[in-house]
Design a protein around this motif. Structure first.
Motif, PDB file in Angstrom:
ATOM      1  N   LYS A  50       0.832  -1.196   0.000  1.00 29.03           N
ATOM      2  CA  LYS A  50       0.000   0.000   0.000  1.00 29.03           C
ATOM      3  C   LYS A  50       0.872   1.254   0.000  1.00 29.03           C
ATOM      4  CE  LYS A  50      -3.373   2.430   2.818  1.00 29.03           C
ATOM      5  NZ  LYS A  50      -4.020   2.478   4.116  1.00 29.03           N
ATOM      6  N   ASP A  51       1.902   1.261   0.830  1.00 30.49           N
ATOM      7  CA  ASP A  51       2.800   2.414   0.889  1.00 30.49           C
ATOM      8  C   ASP A  51       3.488   2.642  -0.462  1.00 30.49           C
ATOM      9  OD1 ASP A  51       2.111   2.768   3.518  1.00 30.49           O
ATOM     10  OD2 ASP A  51       3.909   1.804   4.319  1.00 30.49           O
ATOM     11  N   ARG A  52       3.903   1.560  -1.103  1.00 34.39           N
ATOM     12  CA  ARG A  52       4.556   1.693  -2.402  1.00 34.39           C
ATOM     13  C   ARG A  52       3.584   2.185  -3.458  1.00 34.39           C
ATOM     14  NH1 ARG A  52       8.374  -3.694  -2.585  1.00 34.39           N
ATOM     15  NH2 ARG A  52       9.794  -3.011  -0.946  1.00 34.39           N
ATOM     16  N   ALA A  53       2.313   1.703  -3.414  1.00 35.41           N
ATOM     17  CA  ALA A  53       1.311   2.138  -4.387  1.00 35.41           C
ATOM     18  C   ALA A  53       1.003   3.619  -4.218  1.00 35.41           C
ATOM     19  CB  ALA A  53       0.044   1.309  -4.241  1.00 35.41           C
ATOM     20  N   VAL A  54       0.911   4.074  -2.977  1.00 32.77           N
ATOM     21  CA  VAL A  54       0.651   5.492  -2.732  1.00 32.77           C
ATOM     22  C   VAL A  54       1.822   6.326  -3.230  1.00 32.77           C
ATOM     23  CG1 VAL A  54       0.394   7.223  -0.908  1.00 32.77           C
ATOM     24  CG2 VAL A  54      -0.933   5.117  -0.813  1.00 32.77           C
ATOM     25  N   GLY A  55       3.027   5.888  -2.959  1.00 34.03           N
ATOM     26  CA  GLY A  55       4.202   6.594  -3.451  1.00 34.03           C
ATOM     27  C   GLY A  55       4.241   6.639  -4.967  1.00 34.03           C
ATOM     28  N   PHE A  56       3.878   5.532  -5.597  1.00 35.88           N
ATOM     29  CA  PHE A  56       3.849   5.478  -7.054  1.00 35.88           C
ATOM     30  C   PHE A  56       2.804   6.439  -7.603  1.00 35.88           C
ATOM     31  CE2 PHE A  56       2.080   3.620 -10.967  1.00 35.88           C
ATOM     32  CZ  PHE A  56       3.207   3.698 -11.760  1.00 35.88           C
ATOM     33  N   ALA A  57       1.621   6.469  -6.986  1.00 34.55           N
ATOM     34  CA  ALA A  57       0.562   7.366  -7.446  1.00 34.55           C
ATOM     35  C   ALA A  57       0.994   8.826  -7.315  1.00 34.55           C
ATOM     36  CB  ALA A  57      -0.721   7.115  -6.659  1.00 34.55           C
ATOM     37  N   LEU A  58       1.664   9.157  -6.224  1.00 33.16           N
ATOM     38  CA  LEU A  58       2.138  10.537  -6.056  1.00 33.16           C
ATOM     39  C   LEU A  58       3.203  10.882  -7.097  1.00 33.16           C
ATOM     40  CD1 LEU A  58       2.320  10.769  -2.168  1.00 33.16           C
ATOM     41  CD2 LEU A  58       0.620  11.791  -3.691  1.00 33.16           C
ATOM     42  N   ASP A  59       4.087   9.940  -7.393  1.00 34.44           N
ATOM     43  CA  ASP A  59       5.098  10.175  -8.424  1.00 34.44           C
ATOM     44  C   ASP A  59       4.451  10.384  -9.792  1.00 34.44           C
ATOM     45  OD1 ASP A  59       7.100   9.961  -6.582  1.00 34.44           O
ATOM     46  OD2 ASP A  59       7.636   7.887  -7.096  1.00 34.44           O
ATOM     47  N   VAL A  60       3.440   9.572 -10.096  1.00 30.74           N
ATOM     48  CA  VAL A  60       2.748   9.704 -11.378  1.00 30.74           C
ATOM     49  C   VAL A  60       2.075  11.072 -11.465  1.00 30.74           C
ATOM     50  CG1 VAL A  60       0.779   8.861 -12.729  1.00 30.74           C
ATOM     51  CG2 VAL A  60       2.433   7.249 -11.786  1.00 30.74           C
ATOM     52  N   ARG A  61       1.408  11.500 -10.383  1.00 30.69           N
ATOM     53  CA  ARG A  61       0.729  12.793 -10.377  1.00 30.69           C
ATOM     54  C   ARG A  61       1.731  13.935 -10.574  1.00 30.69           C
ATOM     55  NH1 ARG A  61      -2.534  13.773  -5.242  1.00 30.69           N
ATOM     56  NH2 ARG A  61      -3.627  11.977  -6.047  1.00 30.69           N
TER      57      ARG A  61
END
Length: 124
Positions: A50-61
Protein backbone atom coordinates in the motif's frame (compact mmCIF):
# COMPACT_ATOMS: atom_id res chain seq x y z
CA UNK A 1 33.41 -30.19 46.99
CA UNK A 2 33.19 -26.79 45.34
CA UNK A 3 34.00 -28.36 42.02
CA UNK A 4 31.06 -30.72 42.22
CA UNK A 5 28.72 -27.89 43.28
CA UNK A 6 29.95 -25.75 40.40
CA UNK A 7 29.37 -28.46 37.81
CA UNK A 8 26.03 -29.43 39.32
CA UNK A 9 24.84 -25.77 39.17
CA UNK A 10 26.16 -25.43 35.62
CA UNK A 11 24.29 -28.57 34.57
CA UNK A 12 21.05 -27.42 36.18
CA UNK A 13 21.35 -24.00 34.47
CA UNK A 14 22.06 -25.65 31.11
CA UNK A 15 19.06 -27.96 31.57
CA UNK A 16 16.73 -25.10 32.46
CA UNK A 17 18.01 -23.05 29.51
CA UNK A 18 17.59 -25.97 27.07
CA UNK A 19 14.10 -26.81 28.39
CA UNK A 20 13.00 -23.20 28.07
CA UNK A 21 14.38 -22.97 24.54
CA UNK A 22 12.63 -26.21 23.46
CA UNK A 23 9.30 -25.14 25.00
CA UNK A 24 9.43 -21.76 23.21
CA UNK A 25 10.13 -23.47 19.91
CA UNK A 26 7.26 -25.92 20.46
CA UNK A 27 4.88 -23.04 21.20
CA UNK A 28 5.98 -21.32 17.98
CA UNK A 29 5.17 -24.45 15.99
CA UNK A 30 1.57 -24.87 17.16
CA UNK A 31 -1.07 -24.37 14.43
CA UNK A 32 -2.50 -21.29 16.18
CA UNK A 33 0.90 -19.66 16.44
CA UNK A 34 1.75 -20.46 12.83
CA UNK A 35 -1.59 -18.98 11.68
CA UNK A 36 -1.02 -15.82 13.72
CA UNK A 37 2.50 -15.46 12.32
CA UNK A 38 1.26 -15.91 8.75
CA UNK A 39 -1.50 -13.33 9.32
CA UNK A 40 0.97 -10.82 10.73
CA UNK A 41 3.32 -11.32 7.79
CA UNK A 42 0.42 -10.86 5.35
CA UNK A 43 -0.61 -7.61 7.07
CA UNK A 44 2.96 -6.31 6.97
CA UNK A 45 3.28 -7.19 3.28
CA UNK A 46 -0.06 -5.53 2.51
CA UNK A 47 1.00 -2.37 4.31
CA UNK A 48 4.30 -2.26 2.42
CA UNK A 49 2.50 -2.72 -0.90
CA UNK A 50 0.00 0.00 0.00
CA UNK A 51 2.80 2.41 0.89
CA UNK A 52 4.56 1.69 -2.40
CA UNK A 53 1.31 2.14 -4.39
CA UNK A 54 0.65 5.49 -2.73
CA UNK A 55 4.20 6.59 -3.45
CA UNK A 56 3.85 5.48 -7.05
CA UNK A 57 0.56 7.37 -7.45
CA UNK A 58 2.14 10.54 -6.06
CA UNK A 59 5.10 10.17 -8.42
CA UNK A 60 2.75 9.70 -11.38
CA UNK A 61 0.73 12.79 -10.38
CA UNK A 62 3.87 14.92 -10.02
CA UNK A 63 5.29 13.74 -13.34
CA UNK A 64 1.93 14.29 -15.01
CA UNK A 65 1.85 17.91 -13.80
CA UNK A 66 5.40 18.47 -15.06
CA UNK A 67 4.56 16.97 -18.44
CA UNK A 68 1.37 19.06 -18.73
CA UNK A 69 3.42 22.19 -18.00
CA UNK A 70 5.93 21.18 -20.68
CA UNK A 71 3.15 20.61 -23.21
CA UNK A 72 1.52 23.91 -22.25
CA UNK A 73 4.76 25.75 -22.87
CA UNK A 74 5.30 23.95 -26.18
CA UNK A 75 1.77 24.80 -27.35
CA UNK A 76 1.83 28.33 -25.99
CA UNK A 77 -0.88 27.76 -23.41
CA UNK A 78 0.09 29.54 -20.23
CA UNK A 79 -3.18 29.45 -18.30
CA UNK A 80 -5.53 26.61 -17.62
CA UNK A 81 -8.73 27.14 -19.59
CA UNK A 82 -11.83 27.14 -17.45
CA UNK A 83 -13.77 23.94 -17.53
CA UNK A 84 -17.39 24.09 -18.65
CA UNK A 85 -20.01 24.03 -15.94
CA UNK A 86 -21.09 20.55 -14.91
CA UNK A 87 -24.24 19.21 -16.47
CA UNK A 88 -27.34 19.60 -14.40
CA UNK A 89 -30.29 17.28 -14.60
CA UNK A 90 -33.80 18.42 -13.83
CA UNK A 91 -36.45 15.87 -13.02
CA UNK A 92 -39.99 16.84 -13.99
CA UNK A 93 -42.75 14.78 -12.49
CA UNK A 94 -46.44 15.01 -13.14
CA UNK A 95 -48.05 14.85 -9.71
CA UNK A 96 -51.58 15.31 -11.10
CA UNK A 97 -51.49 12.13 -13.14
CA UNK A 98 -53.51 9.21 -11.82
CA UNK A 99 -51.99 6.72 -14.24
CA UNK A 100 -48.87 5.27 -12.58
CA UNK A 101 -47.78 3.36 -15.69
CA UNK A 102 -46.74 6.49 -17.64
CA UNK A 103 -43.01 7.08 -17.34
CA UNK A 104 -41.67 10.28 -15.93
CA UNK A 105 -39.26 12.32 -18.03
CA UNK A 106 -35.87 13.71 -17.21
CA UNK A 107 -34.84 16.72 -19.25
CA UNK A 108 -31.23 17.70 -19.55
CA UNK A 109 -29.78 21.12 -20.17
CA UNK A 110 -27.40 19.86 -22.87
CA UNK A 111 -29.84 18.06 -25.15
CA UNK A 112 -33.33 18.58 -26.42
CA UNK A 113 -34.28 14.94 -26.18
CA UNK A 114 -36.06 13.70 -23.09
CA UNK A 115 -34.96 10.46 -21.50
CA UNK A 116 -37.10 8.01 -19.59
CA UNK A 117 -36.33 7.51 -15.94
CA UNK A 118 -35.84 3.87 -15.15
CA UNK A 119 -37.18 3.38 -11.68
CA UNK A 120 -37.58 -0.30 -10.98
CA UNK A 121 -40.03 0.39 -8.15
CA UNK A 122 -42.32 2.38 -10.43
CA UNK A 123 -44.35 -0.61 -11.63
CA UNK A 124 -45.23 -1.90 -8.17
Amino acid sequence: MFRRTFWFTTGVAAGVWATTKVNRKLKQLTPESLAATAANKALETGQRLKDRAVGFALDVRDNMAVREAELGEALGIHENPELPAPRQYTAIENHHSTNRSTPKYIETSFTSQAKYSYNRNEDH
